[in-house]
Design a protein around this motif. Structure first.
Motif, PDB file in Angstrom:
ATOM      1  N   LEU A 213     -35.148  47.601 -52.329  1.00 17.53           N
ATOM      2  CA  LEU A 213     -33.832  47.704 -51.695  1.00 17.53           C
ATOM      3  C   LEU A 213     -33.767  46.965 -50.371  1.00 17.53           C
ATOM      4  O   LEU A 213     -32.784  46.278 -50.077  1.00 17.53           O
ATOM      5  CB  LEU A 213     -33.486  49.179 -51.493  1.00 17.53           C
ATOM      6  N   ARG A 214     -34.812  47.075 -49.568  1.00 17.44           N
ATOM      7  CA  ARG A 214     -34.773  46.545 -48.207  1.00 17.44           C
ATOM      8  C   ARG A 214     -35.105  45.063 -48.105  1.00 17.44           C
ATOM      9  O   ARG A 214     -34.678  44.399 -47.167  1.00 17.44           O
ATOM     10  CB  ARG A 214     -35.762  47.313 -47.321  1.00 17.44           C
ATOM     11  N   ALA A 215     -35.878  44.549 -49.057  1.00 17.57           N
ATOM     12  CA  ALA A 215     -36.358  43.170 -48.903  1.00 17.57           C
ATOM     13  C   ALA A 215     -36.028  42.261 -50.091  1.00 17.57           C
ATOM     14  O   ALA A 215     -35.521  41.156 -49.905  1.00 17.57           O
ATOM     15  CB  ALA A 215     -37.867  43.180 -48.667  1.00 17.57           C
ATOM     16  N   MET A 216     -36.305  42.730 -51.306  1.00 18.15           N
ATOM     17  CA  MET A 216     -36.109  41.860 -52.467  1.00 18.15           C
ATOM     18  C   MET A 216     -34.632  41.739 -52.851  1.00 18.15           C
ATOM     19  O   MET A 216     -34.141  40.639 -53.140  1.00 18.15           O
ATOM     20  CB  MET A 216     -36.930  42.378 -53.651  1.00 18.15           C
ATOM     21  N   LEU A 217     -33.918  42.875 -52.848  1.00 23.90           N
ATOM     22  CA  LEU A 217     -32.512  42.855 -53.248  1.00 23.90           C
ATOM     23  C   LEU A 217     -31.650  41.968 -52.349  1.00 23.90           C
ATOM     24  O   LEU A 217     -30.812  41.207 -52.854  1.00 23.90           O
ATOM     25  CB  LEU A 217     -31.966  44.283 -53.292  1.00 23.90           C
ATOM     26  N   PRO A 218     -31.835  42.012 -51.019  1.00 26.05           N
ATOM     27  CA  PRO A 218     -31.047  41.093 -50.187  1.00 26.05           C
ATOM     28  C   PRO A 218     -31.260  39.621 -50.556  1.00 26.05           C
ATOM     29  O   PRO A 218     -30.298  38.843 -50.581  1.00 26.05           O
ATOM     30  CB  PRO A 218     -31.563  41.383 -48.767  1.00 26.05           C
TER      31      PRO A 218
ATOM     32  N   ALA B 217     -32.579  23.097 -46.056  1.00 24.36           N
ATOM     33  CA  ALA B 217     -33.649  23.030 -47.058  1.00 24.36           C
ATOM     34  C   ALA B 217     -34.872  23.834 -46.647  1.00 24.36           C
ATOM     35  O   ALA B 217     -35.465  24.560 -47.472  1.00 24.36           O
ATOM     36  CB  ALA B 217     -34.034  21.575 -47.310  1.00 24.36           C
ATOM     37  N   GLU B 218     -35.260  23.745 -45.380  1.00 20.97           N
ATOM     38  CA  GLU B 218     -36.465  24.447 -44.927  1.00 20.97           C
ATOM     39  C   GLU B 218     -36.286  25.962 -45.022  1.00 20.97           C
ATOM     40  O   GLU B 218     -37.190  26.685 -45.455  1.00 20.97           O
ATOM     41  CB  GLU B 218     -36.799  24.057 -43.491  1.00 20.97           C
ATOM     42  N   LEU B 219     -35.109  26.446 -44.654  1.00 19.22           N
ATOM     43  CA  LEU B 219     -34.835  27.877 -44.725  1.00 19.22           C
ATOM     44  C   LEU B 219     -34.869  28.365 -46.172  1.00 19.22           C
ATOM     45  O   LEU B 219     -35.462  29.403 -46.469  1.00 19.22           O
ATOM     46  CB  LEU B 219     -33.470  28.183 -44.108  1.00 19.22           C
ATOM     47  N   PHE B 220     -34.240  27.608 -47.067  1.00 15.66           N
ATOM     48  CA  PHE B 220     -34.236  28.007 -48.474  1.00 15.66           C
ATOM     49  C   PHE B 220     -35.657  27.988 -49.057  1.00 15.66           C
ATOM     50  O   PHE B 220     -36.018  28.846 -49.865  1.00 15.66           O
ATOM     51  CB  PHE B 220     -33.322  27.090 -49.289  1.00 15.66           C
ATOM     52  N   SER B 221     -36.440  27.012 -48.644  1.00 18.28           N
ATOM     53  CA  SER B 221     -37.829  26.944 -49.093  1.00 18.28           C
ATOM     54  C   SER B 221     -38.608  28.162 -48.614  1.00 18.28           C
ATOM     55  O   SER B 221     -39.375  28.767 -49.375  1.00 18.28           O
ATOM     56  CB  SER B 221     -38.478  25.656 -48.583  1.00 18.28           C
ATOM     57  N   GLN B 222     -38.402  28.557 -47.365  1.00 16.72           N
ATOM     58  CA  GLN B 222     -39.064  29.744 -46.815  1.00 16.72           C
ATOM     59  C   GLN B 222     -38.626  31.003 -47.556  1.00 16.72           C
ATOM     60  O   GLN B 222     -39.429  31.895 -47.826  1.00 16.72           O
ATOM     61  CB  GLN B 222     -38.734  29.878 -45.327  1.00 16.72           C
ATOM     62  N   ALA B 223     -37.332  31.055 -47.903  1.00 14.98           N
ATOM     63  CA  ALA B 223     -36.799  32.225 -48.609  1.00 14.98           C
ATOM     64  C   ALA B 223     -37.444  32.354 -49.990  1.00 14.98           C
ATOM     65  O   ALA B 223     -37.789  33.455 -50.424  1.00 14.98           O
ATOM     66  CB  ALA B 223     -35.282  32.116 -48.734  1.00 14.98           C
ATOM     67  N   GLY B 224     -37.602  31.222 -50.673  1.00 12.81           N
ATOM     68  CA  GLY B 224     -38.243  31.241 -51.981  1.00 12.81           C
ATOM     69  C   GLY B 224     -39.679  31.715 -51.890  1.00 12.81           C
ATOM     70  O   GLY B 224     -40.136  32.533 -52.712  1.00 12.81           O
ATOM     71  N   LYS B 225     -40.410  31.225 -50.883  1.00 11.16           N
ATOM     72  CA  LYS B 225     -41.802  31.645 -50.697  1.00 11.16           C
ATOM     73  C   LYS B 225     -41.877  33.120 -50.315  1.00 11.16           C
ATOM     74  O   LYS B 225     -42.775  33.844 -50.757  1.00 11.16           O
ATOM     75  CB  LYS B 225     -42.466  30.784 -49.626  1.00 11.16           C
ATOM     76  N   ALA B 226     -40.924  33.554 -49.501  1.00 13.75           N
ATOM     77  CA  ALA B 226     -40.888  34.961 -49.102  1.00 13.75           C
ATOM     78  C   ALA B 226     -40.694  35.858 -50.317  1.00 13.75           C
ATOM     79  O   ALA B 226     -41.338  36.909 -50.447  1.00 13.75           O
ATOM     80  CB  ALA B 226     -39.757  35.188 -48.098  1.00 13.75           C
ATOM     81  N   TYR B 227     -39.823  35.437 -51.214  1.00 14.28           N
ATOM     82  CA  TYR B 227     -39.557  36.243 -52.396  1.00 14.28           C
ATOM     83  C   TYR B 227     -40.802  36.334 -53.286  1.00 14.28           C
ATOM     84  O   TYR B 227     -41.088  37.387 -53.865  1.00 14.28           O
ATOM     85  CB  TYR B 227     -38.382  35.665 -53.186  1.00 14.28           C
ATOM     86  N   GLU B 228     -41.541  35.242 -53.373  1.00 11.48           N
ATOM     87  CA  GLU B 228     -42.789  35.259 -54.150  1.00 11.48           C
ATOM     88  C   GLU B 228     -43.781  36.250 -53.550  1.00 11.48           C
ATOM     89  O   GLU B 228     -44.466  36.984 -54.267  1.00 11.48           O
ATOM     90  CB  GLU B 228     -43.397  33.863 -54.203  1.00 11.48           C
ATOM     91  N   ILE B 229     -43.869  36.274 -52.214  1.00 13.47           N
ATOM     92  CA  ILE B 229     -44.776  37.206 -51.532  1.00 13.47           C
ATOM     93  C   ILE B 229     -44.374  38.651 -51.841  1.00 13.47           C
ATOM     94  O   ILE B 229     -45.213  39.499 -52.154  1.00 13.47           O
ATOM     95  CB  ILE B 229     -44.757  36.963 -50.008  1.00 13.47           C
ATOM     96  N   LEU B 230     -43.070  38.916 -51.782  1.00  9.53           N
ATOM     97  CA  LEU B 230     -42.574  40.267 -52.044  1.00  9.53           C
ATOM     98  C   LEU B 230     -42.835  40.681 -53.490  1.00  9.53           C
ATOM     99  O   LEU B 230     -43.209  41.826 -53.763  1.00  9.53           O
ATOM    100  CB  LEU B 230     -41.073  40.339 -51.729  1.00  9.53           C
TER     101      LEU B 230
ATOM    102  N   PHE C  66     -39.782  38.792 -44.164  1.00  9.72           N
ATOM    103  CA  PHE C  66     -38.434  39.284 -43.852  1.00  9.72           C
ATOM    104  C   PHE C  66     -37.614  38.283 -43.045  1.00  9.72           C
ATOM    105  O   PHE C  66     -36.385  38.364 -43.009  1.00  9.72           O
ATOM    106  CB  PHE C  66     -38.513  40.587 -43.044  1.00  9.72           C
ATOM    107  N   VAL C  67     -38.279  37.357 -42.376  1.00  9.83           N
ATOM    108  CA  VAL C  67     -37.603  36.454 -41.437  1.00  9.83           C
ATOM    109  C   VAL C  67     -36.426  35.703 -42.060  1.00  9.83           C
ATOM    110  O   VAL C  67     -35.333  35.664 -41.480  1.00  9.83           O
ATOM    111  CB  VAL C  67     -38.613  35.463 -40.804  1.00  9.83           C
ATOM    112  N   PRO C  68     -36.578  35.100 -43.259  1.00 13.07           N
ATOM    113  CA  PRO C  68     -35.453  34.339 -43.819  1.00 13.07           C
ATOM    114  C   PRO C  68     -34.228  35.193 -44.138  1.00 13.07           C
ATOM    115  O   PRO C  68     -33.111  34.672 -44.197  1.00 13.07           O
ATOM    116  CB  PRO C  68     -36.027  33.727 -45.105  1.00 13.07           C
ATOM    117  N   ILE C  69     -34.429  36.505 -44.335  1.00 12.28           N
ATOM    118  CA  ILE C  69     -33.296  37.358 -44.719  1.00 12.28           C
ATOM    119  C   ILE C  69     -32.213  37.344 -43.654  1.00 12.28           C
ATOM    120  O   ILE C  69     -31.034  37.102 -43.941  1.00 12.28           O
ATOM    121  CB  ILE C  69     -33.767  38.804 -44.998  1.00 12.28           C
TER     122      ILE C  69
END
Length: 648
Positions: free
Chosen positions: A539-544, A579-592, A627-630
């Protein structure tokens, strides 16, 4: 062959494993040796039972079927597509062809001499492993993806990354026996057979006074060389043993050991201290051991699933897939790849479940067999992100039928949905708490009803409608008519085009979850209930992140990309400034995803709730970094969709 042709052949081969594993020099050598053959429709390249030719083949263009001739008639076993390697048994075993190759369309093939490739096999472990895994999985066609089905490419072919080695790299240790039954060359055959029987083994190694192997005798040898030949069991084993014995070092690794067994057509391989027959025996590996060693390969699991309609067996295979998942998580394998593997396994289970239930219903509803339908996966499975057997989100979409068939269609598809969900639950998946499953009549509907659902949600985006949107907008066709799913997708985008303001409401919904970290940069934990003082990673990290990715992709009118990290990948292409932010978001989601799956494996749960205190300092920091990219994405969405205005 001119340099131009050689270069073209090399460029083509380089696109497909195992040739993609070769260095430039080896690839050129193979390309120079290739024989280009044109085959007309109706021709046979080779026939079942014929002696193997000194080549194996890769399909350049056209369509070739591999068929089996049996008492039941001709059965299609495989359909070769561009880049598929076939006729490979000649490469290793030089045995007769087990299938007939029929040219269905005019085809161009590259015939590659076995002699040229054998040296590469010995020197290139990645190539060796690729072929060894294919044989262990029972493949007659060796292809770059996991699917055993006809022309199965899908998401795997879209990947530019090289996953072929990872598919079969889960051999942390080869299974073999260290307790080897041995005897001297002058031991009587009958005595040796008794030792084998007492130890319940299928072979005995004959050793000299230094315990060096000089031969091997197997149960097959006892049948063919002793009983069938009328040899006295009092004779010494030296008269009937296989000698000299082929040996290898147990440290050689799975691919080398297994390829040795295939090349020499061995059922048993003797392992010695230094790999030669001039050192002591330390183990033996059988073809059964090979099967057990390969037991958790995705190719083996998928092959097993596709060849069973027994629910109990399907459950066991899915349990083994969870063990494989654990291996991948522990060894930091790419999450995108891991998700693709687990999705393929889950999809095969769904397709087999459909076959089971359709077979049960066909006698009662024969008129329904020709009605087009589509089984939809939604939520995490729809996004191809379901690693653990978390709750199911699925539905059935079927074509509109004539008035006189409507009641029968409602009955049939309702029973089909109930049956499939029952099989999935038996395979260990959890039911959806909100009953968004194909067993619920509300979610088993014809195309016109599904269109009306989405139209209503888009035109009247109430909180309940937006909740459903977050699940249903990620639908993916798993089985049946994809054309129906595509028609529904086209309708959705058409409706959004009529009411662009819907995206603003969707944006508000995507912003409803507060940031995962509190004022003092600590985790926002549950305050009450059974999960008190735990962090809700879903709820707090992946869903956003899933909500934000869906919203932004919808705003760009992108069709056919459901997966969250692929959505961010596409957004990076569409918006270079971010692009850099979206790339970070994708990597963040993989970590989660990885952290949730690890938590689920360790706690034997769905992994949703994590105890921050149980995490190490590095894990806590890794999670916080994810969480940073969120918050940055939420800022972009807040401005882009004018949410301050909508909140007034």
């Amino acid at each position: 062959m001119s340099n131009v042709i050689v270069n073209r052949v090399a460029e083509f081969l380089k696109r497909f494993p195992p040739f993609s594993f070769l260095g430039k020099e080896d690839l050129t050598r193979v390309a120079q040796s290739v024989e280009i053959q044109f085959l007309e429709k109706g021709e046979m390249l080779f026939r079942q039972g014929e002696a193997a030719r000194p080549h194996f083949f890769i399909l350049k263009e056209g369509l070739i079927q591999l068929v089996e001739n049996s008492p039941k008639g001709e059965q299609i076993r495989e359909v070769c597509d561009e880049g598929d390697v076939f006729g490979v048994l000649a490469l290793l075993g030089k045995r007769p062809y087990v299938l007939t190759s029929k040219v269905i369309e005019n085809s161009l093939i590259y015939a590659i001499p076995v002699a040229v490739f054998e040296k590469i096999l010995e020197e290139n472990s990645r190539v060796a492993l690729f072929f060894a895994a294919g044989f262990a999985a029972g493949q007659v066609v060796v292809r770059q993806d996991l699917s055993q089905g006809q022309k199965a490419r899908g998401e795997f072919k879209k990947d530019s990354g090289d996953h072929s080695l990872l598919i079969f790299s889960d051999q942390s240790a080869v299974i073999f026996s260290e307790k080897v039954v041995c005897c001297s060359p002058d031991t009587a055959i009958q005595s040796a057979a008794k030792e084998m029987a007492q130890a319940q083994v299928s072979s005995i190694v004959i050793c000299d006074e230094n315990k060096f192997p000089v031969g091997i005798l197997t149960d097959k040898d006892l049948r063919t060389r002793v009983l069938a030949a009328g040899i006295s069991p009092e004779n010494p084993v030296s008269q009937v043993m296989t000698s000299p014995v082929i040996t290898r070092n147990k440290q050689d690794g799975f691919s080398n050991l297994y390829l040795t067994m295939i090349r020499h057509r061995l059922h048993h391989l003797v392992l010695t201290e230094d790999g030669s027959d001039q050192s002591a025996v330390c183990g033996i590996i059988s073809d059964h051991d090979v099967f057990l060693s390969m037991g958790n390969s995705p190719a083996v699991l998928i092959h097993a699933l596709m060849n069973t309609l027994e629910v109990v067996e399907m459950r066991k295979i899915r349990d083994r897939a969870e063990q494989m998942l654990g291996y991948y998580l522990e060894n930091e394998v790419s999450m995108e790849f891991v998700a693709s593997v687990m999705t393929e396994i889950n999809d095969v289970i769904i397709r087999q479940a459909l076959e089971i239930v359709k077979d049960q219903l066909k006698a009662v509803y024969p008129e329904m067999m020709g009605i087009r339908f589509c089984f939809l996966s939604m939520g995490s499975e729809g996004r191809a992100e379901q690693l653990l057997r978390t709750d199911l989100d699925n539905a059935i979409l079927y074509e509109d039928v004539a008035q006189n068939l409507k009641s029968r269609a409602v009955e049939y598809f309702q029973k089909l949905g109930e049956g499939v969900v029952e099989v999935l639950l038996a395979c260990g998946f959890d039911p959806c708490p909100g009953k968004i499953m194909a067993s619920n009549p509300e979610w088993v509907q014809p195309l016109t009803v599904w269109k009306s659902y989405f139209t209503e949600w888009i035109l009247h985006p109430s909180p309940e409608a937006l909740m459903k949107v977050s699940i249903f907008f990620d639908f993916r066709s798993v089985a049946g008519s994809k054309a129906l799913a595509e028609e529904l997708s086209a309708h959705i985008y058409q409706e959004i085009g009529k009411k662009q303001v819907f995206l603003n409401f969707l944006a508000l919904n995507a912003m409803k979850n507060p940031p995962p970290l509190g004022f003092f940069r600590d985790f926002v934990l549950e305050r009450s209930g059974e999960n008190r003082d735990q962090f809700d990673i879903k709820l707090r990290a992946m869903l956003p992140l899933t909500d934000l990715a869906r919203l932004l992709v919808l705003s760009h009118q992108i069709v056919g990309i459901n997966n969250t990290f692929r959505r961010f990948e596409k957004l990076a292409e569409l918006e270079p400034a971010n692009a850099e932010l979206f790339s970070q978001a994708g990597k963040a989601y993989e970590i989660l995803m990885r952290m949730r799956a690890l938590e689920g494996m360790q706690s034997k749960s769905n992994g949703r709730f994590i105890k921050p205190r149980s995490l190490g300092k590095l894990q806590r920091q890794l999670l916080k970094n994810a969480f940073v990219p969120i918050s940055e994405l939420q800022e972009i969405v807040n401005i882009r969709f004018q949410l301050d205005y909508f909140r007034r």
